[in-house]
Design an enzyme around this catalytic site. Structure first.
Site, PDB file in Angstrom:
ATOM      1  N   VAL A  67      62.080  28.768  -0.700  1.00 27.10           N
ATOM      2  CA  VAL A  67      62.350  27.500   0.106  1.00 27.10           C
ATOM      3  C   VAL A  67      62.363  26.941  -1.637  1.00 27.10           C
ATOM      4  O   VAL A  67      62.497  25.790  -1.558  1.00 27.10           O
ATOM      5  CB  VAL A  67      60.431  27.384  -0.217  1.00 27.10           C
ATOM      6  CG1 VAL A  67      60.423  27.986   1.909  1.00 27.10           C
ATOM      7  CG2 VAL A  67      59.781  28.007  -0.708  1.00 27.10           C
ATOM      8  N   TYR A 150      48.260  27.911  -9.925  1.00 28.06           N
ATOM      9  CA  TYR A 150      47.904  29.043  -8.222  1.00 28.06           C
ATOM     10  C   TYR A 150      47.064  27.251  -7.642  1.00 28.06           C
ATOM     11  O   TYR A 150      47.633  26.645  -7.093  1.00 28.06           O
ATOM     12  CB  TYR A 150      47.925  29.445  -7.920  1.00 28.06           C
ATOM     13  CG  TYR A 150      47.411  29.829  -6.548  1.00 28.06           C
ATOM     14  CD1 TYR A 150      48.371  30.114  -5.428  1.00 28.06           C
ATOM     15  CD2 TYR A 150      46.418  29.514  -5.395  1.00 28.06           C
ATOM     16  CE1 TYR A 150      48.708  30.828  -4.226  1.00 28.06           C
ATOM     17  CE2 TYR A 150      45.849  29.887  -4.156  1.00 28.06           C
ATOM     18  CZ  TYR A 150      46.556  30.128  -3.491  1.00 28.06           C
ATOM     19  OH  TYR A 150      46.607  30.434  -2.011  1.00 28.06           O
TER      20      TYR A 150
END
Length: 248
Positions: A67, A150
């Site tokens: 992606v 993250y």
């Protein structure tokens, strides 16, 4: 004429795309959408994982793409008109600020945030009125957590979701996110197999267990359905109550 709840969860006339679909939350979401009748495109960079996950599922088509690469995403989806888009691809690098290198930072950003942008850039122009976009964020977007790359991407997903809800709402497209709590997936199953790591988290969770990918898939199915037809720009925390008590 009465519309029954079971009919509202029937996706037999719908198409869906799920990223990160080779494992974990993405796989659970793709399989549940397929079980509900949708024609599903399961997209992931892991070709072997896709083949293993959907070898016996007739209404799932697999597509191999990272992606983070917009051109590969565009080649994989073409101009297909999806009724449901679920962004679940993600990577985690377990390092604090001092240990996180620029390469670590850029890799997490490229998959967890730019990857979501790439998928929506490729498919949103073709989505019909009444369609739904669901983005997998994280409890780390709400709480101070120990992995800055993250956590930063997941917080950004909340902002992106709100912005796109406003932008795409006039087209009848709903955009929402789900923030999982501690869900046992391939990203962390080894870590939580150790009671030393699992027990403290379970003890802080009011429902006294770790989550499973299916817990997130169930909410995603609701958010994709007409049952959520007047919900957009929202985030649902699915964490067993952990966010109400925990301090990581």
């Amino acid at each position: 004429m009465t519309t029954y709840t079971t009919n509202l969860l029937d996706f037999s006339s719908k198409s869906a795309i799920v990223t990160g679909a080779a494992s974990g939350i993405g796989r659970a979401c793709a399989r549940l959408l397929a079980h509900a009748g949708a024609e599903v495109v399961a997209l992931d960079a892991d070709a072997a994982g896709l083949e293993k996950s959907y070898a016996e599922v007739d209404n799932v088509t697999t597509a191999v793409a990272d992606v983070a690469d917009l051109s590969r995403v565009q080649a994989a989806v073409g101009t297909m008109a999806f009724d449901v888009a679920l962004n679940a691809a993600g990577v985690m690098i377990r390092k604090d600020l001092t240990e996180t290198s620029p390469d670590d930072w850029n890799r997490v950003i490229s998959v967890n945030l730019t990857g979501y942008f790439n998928v929506l850039k490729a498919i949103a122009p073709h989505m019909p009125d009444g369609s739904a976009i669901i983005q997998i964020a994280s409890i780390t977007a709400h709480l101070g957590y120990r992995y800055p790359a993250y956590s930063a991407t997941k917080g950004a997903i909340l902002a992106l979701t709100r912005q796109l809800a406003r932008e795409l709402g006039p087209r009848g497209i709903r955009v929402n996110s789900i923030s999982p709590g501690v869900i046992v997936t391939g990203l962390n199953d080894t870590y939580f197999a150790d009671p030393e790591h699992a027990t403290p988290t379970i003890s802080q969770t009011p429902l006294s267990r770790l989550g499973a990918p299916e817990d997130i898939a169930n909410v995603a199915l609701f958010m994709a359905s007409p049952l959520a037809s007047f919900i957009t720009g929202e985030d649902i925390l699915v964490d067993g109550g952990l966010g109400s008590t925990a301090h990581f």
